[in-house]
Motif scaffolding. Structure first.
Motif, PDB file in Angstrom:
ATOM      1  N   ASP A  60     -12.353  -9.313   7.486  1.00 28.97           N
ATOM      2  CA  ASP A  60     -12.626 -10.371   8.197  1.00 28.97           C
ATOM      3  C   ASP A  60     -13.197  -9.990   9.469  1.00 28.97           C
ATOM      4  N   ASN A  61     -12.701  -9.027  10.185  1.00 32.47           N
ATOM      5  CA  ASN A  61     -13.266  -8.650  11.343  1.00 32.47           C
ATOM      6  C   ASN A  61     -14.722  -7.873  10.952  1.00 32.47           C
ATOM      7  N   LEU A  62     -14.833  -6.947  10.024  1.00 31.42           N
ATOM      8  CA  LEU A  62     -16.186  -6.386   9.751  1.00 31.42           C
ATOM      9  C   LEU A  62     -17.264  -7.632   9.517  1.00 31.42           C
ATOM     10  N   ALA A  63     -16.776  -8.635   8.644  1.00 32.24           N
ATOM     11  CA  ALA A  63     -17.805  -9.778   8.363  1.00 32.24           C
ATOM     12  C   ALA A  63     -18.192 -10.435   9.607  1.00 32.24           C
ATOM     13  N   ASN A  64     -17.063 -10.598  10.629  1.00 29.72           N
ATOM     14  CA  ASN A  64     -17.232 -11.195  12.020  1.00 29.72           C
ATOM     15  C   ASN A  64     -18.438 -10.504  12.707  1.00 29.72           C
ATOM     16  N   GLN A  65     -18.287  -8.942  12.704  1.00 33.41           N
ATOM     17  CA  GLN A  65     -19.147  -8.273  13.573  1.00 33.41           C
ATOM     18  C   GLN A  65     -20.554  -8.361  12.942  1.00 33.41           C
ATOM     19  N   LYS A  66     -20.670  -8.601  11.580  1.00 24.91           N
ATOM     20  CA  LYS A  66     -22.082  -8.707  11.105  1.00 24.91           C
ATOM     21  C   LYS A  66     -22.461 -10.047  11.344  1.00 24.91           C
ATOM     22  N   SER A  67     -21.859 -11.167  11.640  1.00 26.99           N
ATOM     23  CA  SER A  67     -22.456 -12.436  11.739  1.00 26.99           C
ATOM     24  C   SER A  67     -22.742 -12.132  13.531  1.00 26.99           C
ATOM     25  N   ILE A  68     -21.933 -11.879  14.260  1.00 26.89           N
ATOM     26  CA  ILE A  68     -22.166 -11.673  15.730  1.00 26.89           C
ATOM     27  C   ILE A  68     -23.550 -10.948  15.814  1.00 26.89           C
ATOM     28  N   ALA A  69     -23.569  -9.701  15.081  1.00 34.95           N
ATOM     29  CA  ALA A  69     -24.782  -8.974  15.321  1.00 34.95           C
ATOM     30  C   ALA A  69     -25.901  -9.706  14.817  1.00 34.95           C
ATOM     31  N   ALA A  70     -26.015 -10.438  13.759  1.00 38.64           N
ATOM     32  CA  ALA A  70     -26.972 -11.165  13.248  1.00 38.64           C
ATOM     33  C   ALA A  70     -27.316 -12.372  14.303  1.00 38.64           C
ATOM     34  N   ASP A  71     -26.475 -13.065  14.960  1.00 37.22           N
ATOM     35  CA  ASP A  71     -26.781 -13.963  15.742  1.00 37.22           C
ATOM     36  C   ASP A  71     -27.416 -13.302  17.100  1.00 37.22           C
ATOM     37  N   ILE A  72     -27.022 -12.168  17.621  1.00 37.43           N
ATOM     38  CA  ILE A  72     -27.744 -11.388  18.538  1.00 37.43           C
ATOM     39  C   ILE A  72     -29.087 -11.114  18.253  1.00 37.43           C
ATOM     40  N   LEU A  73     -29.565 -10.766  16.998  1.00 34.61           N
ATOM     41  CA  LEU A  73     -30.726 -10.436  16.470  1.00 34.61           C
ATOM     42  C   LEU A  73     -31.619 -11.899  16.420  1.00 34.61           C
ATOM     43  N   ASN A  74     -30.966 -13.130  16.504  1.00 32.04           N
ATOM     44  CA  ASN A  74     -31.773 -14.190  16.299  1.00 32.04           C
ATOM     45  C   ASN A  74     -31.800 -15.092  17.581  1.00 32.04           C
TER      46      ASN A  74
END
Length: 398
Positions: free
Chosen positions: A41-55
């Motif tokens: 869950d932690n790793l999936a959340n980091q991917k989601s946060i990184a994608a939000d930053i990119l967008n």
């Protein structure tokens, strides 16, 4: 073979400890799996946060920068949390030995996160070279995301390895617990039956499962009435005769297999068929008192019998050789304390001589009695009121 209730309950206690330990391991495995899910869950959340930053939009840089700072801080927190979660992955660290590889992946992840944060900060901090900075940010995001995916795949493989190990241990433990449960269920049922039958007077032909219940049953019927089996009882004293002694010994010899066994043949001093200083009535009274005095020392595994006119054979079972001789000596001493008198003769002093041998398991009872009688003769040659052992015979012959 008779089982000891003490041993059965001792083994049951060990079994319950084993069951408790296995239950604790089950809890540990459950916690380990929970930690694994949290890491995913932690790793999936980091991917989601990184994608939000990119967008993030650059229409309002001040707002975007505030959002960027919050999300990068969250990324840093999540990365550090992975180190903490790994400390609770005991099975993974200890049994699978993944520490070096996993910590190396986390170090790489932290470096990629730092690079991604730096690129994102550079992109949102300035409007110069936006296309170049956007491309660099995208490349950094792809690297960060790819490494997260790699860690997640490895985590899944670790979980698979842990599951296989847990499955094997569970199968083995299930078989052990099932076998032990059935075994203890059977043994406890037999113990209960033993205890139940002890309260039933009709247990004469029942073969007790437990040593303790067998010993209690023998104590209960230690002095059976003459009407029960008169052919095995001495008509004068009411204790075992030679036949009864052999029968009682065969019943009792397996009750305490770890104990030592002794055979002592006692003979009343100055009291034989050829030397009859007393009347028949007084003689029988004396023999009864001697038999009663000897019986006062009798334990459940002992056998006491009148085997000849003035001879008594005592078979004792004790934890040590010293205790055997001590108890035989106490029996001899007890006879000297008997108070017997007659109007014609006044006070009569009674005493016994004895031959005492320790019976090895491979020696027959008949041979042990024969040896005890030989030692008895040596004791009688050296006076009255004494017990001789093998070492005393050797000493007297020097």
């Amino acid at each position: 073979m008779k089982y000891s209730i003490k041993s059965v309950f001792k083994n049951l206690s060990l079994f319950l400890v084993f069951a408790a330990v296995f239950a604790a391991l089950g809890v540990l495995v459950a916690l380990d799996h929970t930690t694994s899910y949290k890491k995913i869950d932690n790793l999936a959340n980091q991917k989601s946060i990184a994608a939000d930053i990119l967008n993030l939009s650059k229409e309002n840089l001040e707002l975007s920068f505030i959002q960027l700072h919050g999300k990068t801080t969250q990324l840093l927190y999540d990365t550090e949390k992975l180190h903490t979660l790994y400390q609770y992955s005991i099975i993974e660290r200890v049994l699978l030995s993944t520490s070096e590889e996993y910590l190396s992946d986390l170090k790489t992840l932290d470096a990629l996160r730092a690079d991604f944060t730096k690129k994102a900060d550079a992109y949102f901090s300035s409007t110069k070279d936006e296309e170049v900075k956007a491309a660099e940010l995208t490349v950094s995001f792809d690297s960060f995301k790819s490494h997260i995916n790699a860690i997640m795949i490895k985590s899944i493989s670790y979980d698979q390895a842990k599951f296989n190990l847990h499955r094997q241990v569970t199968f083995v433990a299930f078989i052990i617990v099932l076998f032990a449960a059935l075994w203890f269920r059977k043994k406890l049922a037999l113990i209960y039956k033993d205890l139940e039958l002890l309260n039933n007077p009709n247990f004469a032909n029942y073969s007790f499962f437990s040593q303790e219940a067998g010993a209690i049953s023998l104590k209960i019927k230690r002095k059976p009435p003459a009407t029960e089996n008169p052919t095995m009882l001495d008509a004068v004293t009411g204790i075992n005769n030679l036949k009864g002694m052999i029968n009682s010994y065969s019943e009792k010899k397996g009750i305490k297999e770890s104990n030592y066994t002794s055979v002592t043949v006692f003979e009343v001093d100055n009291f034989s068929k050829t030397n009859k200083p007393y009347s028949q009535e007084l003689t029988q009274s004396i023999l009864k008192k001697i038999a009663f005095s000897l019986s006062l020392h009798q334990q459940a595994t002992d056998v006491i019998a009148r085997t000849e006119y003035n001879q008594f054979t005592v078979i004792l079972s004790r934890p040590s050789k010293e205790q055997l001789f001590k108890d035989a000596s106490s029996m001899r001493q007890g006879i000297t304390e008997l108070q017997v008198s007659s109007p014609e003769l006044g006070e009569i002093e009674l005493s016994l001589c004895g031959g005492h041998v320790i019976k090895p398991k491979n020696l027959s009872l008949e041979e042990a009695i024969r040896q005890a009688k030989k030692i008895l003769l040596h004791a009688q040659k050296n006076g009255k009121n004494r017990i001789f052992q093998v070492k005393d015979v050797a000493h007297s012959e020097l």
